[in-house]
Design an enzyme around this catalytic site. Structure first.
Site, PDB file in Angstrom:
ATOM      1  N   CYS A  19      -1.675  18.629  -4.141  1.00  0.00           N
ATOM      2  CA  CYS A  19      -1.882  17.246  -5.309  1.00  0.00           C
ATOM      3  C   CYS A  19      -2.346  17.720  -6.545  1.00  0.00           C
ATOM      4  CB  CYS A  19      -3.205  16.575  -4.443  1.00  0.00           C
ATOM      5  SG  CYS A  19      -3.649  15.066  -4.934  1.00  0.00           S
ATOM      6  N   CYS A  45       0.887  15.202  -5.824  1.00  0.00           N
ATOM      7  CA  CYS A  45       0.305  13.975  -6.749  1.00  0.00           C
ATOM      8  C   CYS A  45       0.303  13.850  -8.055  1.00  0.00           C
ATOM      9  CB  CYS A  45      -1.160  13.137  -5.902  1.00  0.00           C
ATOM     10  SG  CYS A  45      -0.825  13.947  -3.892  1.00  0.00           S
ATOM     11  N   HIS A  77      -5.241 -15.699 -11.120  1.00  0.00           N
ATOM     12  CA  HIS A  77      -4.053 -16.779 -11.559  1.00  0.00           C
ATOM     13  C   HIS A  77      -4.205 -16.683 -13.694  1.00  0.00           C
ATOM     14  CE1 HIS A  77      -0.237 -18.907 -11.720  1.00  0.00           C
ATOM     15  NE2 HIS A  77      -0.899 -20.009 -13.448  1.00  0.00           N
ATOM     16  N   LYS A 118       2.868  14.364  -9.971  1.00  0.00           N
ATOM     17  CA  LYS A 118       3.639  12.937 -10.240  1.00  0.00           C
ATOM     18  C   LYS A 118       3.506  12.162 -10.914  1.00  0.00           C
ATOM     19  CE  LYS A 118       3.618  11.370  -6.002  1.00  0.00           C
ATOM     20  NZ  LYS A 118       3.821  11.307  -4.885  1.00  0.00           N
ATOM     21  N   TYR A 122       9.490   9.594   0.600  1.00  0.00           N
ATOM     22  CA  TYR A 122       9.256   9.454  -0.679  1.00  0.00           C
ATOM     23  C   TYR A 122       9.314  10.824  -1.266  1.00  0.00           C
ATOM     24  CZ  TYR A 122       4.511  11.876   0.041  1.00  0.00           C
ATOM     25  OH  TYR A 122       3.817  13.243   0.633  1.00  0.00           O
ATOM     26  N   GLU A 145      -2.401 -12.150  -6.426  1.00  0.00           N
ATOM     27  CA  GLU A 145      -2.568 -13.678  -5.876  1.00  0.00           C
ATOM     28  C   GLU A 145      -1.029 -14.071  -5.007  1.00  0.00           C
ATOM     29  OE1 GLU A 145      -2.681 -17.072  -8.520  1.00  0.00           O
ATOM     30  OE2 GLU A 145      -0.902 -16.018  -9.939  1.00  0.00           O
TER      31      GLU A 145
END
Length: 467
Positions: A46, A51, A451, A54, A189, A456
């Site tokens: 990782c 992770c 908003h 990346k 992925y 939302e």
């Protein structure tokens, strides 16, 4: 008094191993951790080749688009150019810093850290191969009441003619020179992320996948949507395609495809899966049971069939995610050395684990895919929204966002939440808490949205798309 050198000996300095070692030491246990620091270093895949780097490269890959999109907001000036050497050097500096942080955390907790390759000798004994100060090989033996295997996974490349010419995700970060033409083989992925990243950095990217659509296991609508967005951004995605052989030529690597096609590339990244990192651990010697892929088989408490030996993380080939390894490590520590004062012993749940895929655009998802939900719950209600984000009304980008809710019709509980769009992981993390708590669609509907945001949309979708 214990007759062993240590109460816990952890093999592997990745996320799960470091967490287990630190927390056990804080409980008062005598803990050692072995990691071959000359390879990845503390933090495991990782931190070193997964992770963290990346995500840093994913950030880097967005800046060219951001510069172009800024013109719609009135910014003017020359387009930026990538200095690949600078990106690599800055990434390496940050990773080195993190390695040091992990080391300080371990030693500060009282963990004895060994630089060497550990091998099981019996259920309570570990042999440690080291390098002496003069460069000669050394060896030490230790005993421990408990042993934890946390060696993670490693990239897997199938055997074919020209295999020696390919690289994996371990080498992609330090390629030299920068590949003007990159072929990515795989549809998971990791493959999709690197195809997106290098496309954004300026490579001409071709991605091959032997299946009918990338990201098998994800919601089908998400799969098709993100694939279309990747193609729109410039990735040459070829499905139902595979490699026959790879040969080095004066014009770069020549890749012959099934069916007779040919691709020329400067580098070929194979991201065709990972396998448990168990080579040389001595599992056979001790009799630790393994699965078909070499994974260490454990029970619900992460115990192997050999008393005193446990395993967590990718080496068990369950859910290959860093936060999962961290959670599993905490369960093991609580079981072996007791829970933290005033807290119950931890348990691990694999329900509603959120995850993100750093394609461009990002994917964020938690819960069931539509197909899996229909299989488990029978009747489900689907809410779906697709739109152009507010930012892109001026940016000139054609990127679109997808949001999808899957509701168990009988209980009204939201059992699947999926997003493809900017900052999807950041958005989905918050909703994952609500879903873990059992939030219903009525709760979503009663929640006031922020908003204007993309997020939302998840609390304003009122009309079902289908049942």
């Amino acid at each position: 008094m214990s007759t062993h050198d240590f109460d816990l000996f952890v093999i592997g300095g990745g996320s799960g191993g470091v967490r287990a070692a630190r927390m056990a030491a804080q409980r008062g246990a005598r803990v050692a951790l072995a990691e071959t620091l000359g390879t990845d270093g503390l933090g495991g895949t990782c931190v070193n080749v997964g992770c963290i780097p990346k995500k840093l490269y994913s950030y880097a890959a967005h800046y060219a688009d951001a510069a172009h999109e800024s013109h719609g907001f009135g910014w003017e000036g020359p387009e930026p150019t990538l200095n690949w050497a600078t990106l690599k050097a800055n990434r390496a500096t940050e990773i080195s810093r993190l390695n040091g942080v992990y080391g300080n955390l371990l030693r500060g907790s009282g963990v004895t850290v060994f630089d060497g390759f550990a091998r099981l000798q019996d259920e309570h004994s570990i042999g440690l191969a080291t390098i002496n100060a003069d460069g000669s090989p050394g060896h030490q033996n230790f005993t421990a009441k408990h042993i934890l295997i946390a060696t993670g996974g490693t990239p897997h490349v199938p055997h074919f003619v020209g295999r020696e010419h390919v690289i994996t995700s371990n080498e992609i970060f330090d390629l030299e020179p920068f590949p003007k033409r990159l072929l990515v083989v795989g549809g998971g992925y990791i493959a999709c992320e690197f195809a997106s990243i290098f496309n954004g950095l300026g490579s001409q990217v071709t991605q091959l996948y032997r299946g009918e659509q990338v990201l098998r296991g994800f919601d089908d609508e998400v799969r098709h949507f993100v694939a279309a967005e990747m193609v729109k951004s410039g990735v040459d995605l070829r499905l139902n395609a595979d490699v026959v052989d790879i040969r080095k030529t004066e014009d770069g690597l020549r890749i012959e495809l099934e069916g007779g096609g040919v691709v020329l590339a400067d580098a070929v990244l194979y991201a065709t899966g990972r396998k448990p990192n168990v080579q040389g651990l001595g599992l056979d010697t001790v009799g630790v049971a393994q699965g078909a892929q070499g994974e260490v088989i454990v029970n619900a408490h992460y115990q192997t069939n050999v008393p005193g030996i446990c395993a967590v993380g990718d080496v068990t080939n369950r859910v290959q995610l860093t936060p999962v390894a961290l959670g599993e490590a905490m369960v093991v520590v609580d079981q072996l050395f007791g829970a933290a004062a005033g807290k119950p012993a931890r348990e691990m749940s694999y329900d509603f684990i959120p995850t993100a895929v750093f394609t461009h655009p990002n994917i964020g998802t938690v819960g069931y895919s539509e197909a899996a939900a229909r299989e488990k719950f029978g009747q489900v209600t689907i809410f779906r929204s697709e739109f152009k984000a507010l930012k892109h009304t001026l940016s000139g980008s054609s990127e679109r966002t997808l949001m999808k809710l899957i509701v168990d019709t009988a209980s009204d509980r939201v059992v699947g939440l999926h997003m493809v769009g900017a900052e999807a992981g950041e958005i989905v993390q918050g909703f994952a808490v609500a879903m873990k708590a059992g939030a219903t669609k009525a709760v979503f509907d009663s929640t006031i949205g922020i908003h204007p945001t993309a997020a939302e949309e998840f609390v304003t979708m009122r009309e079902p798309t289908r049942n």
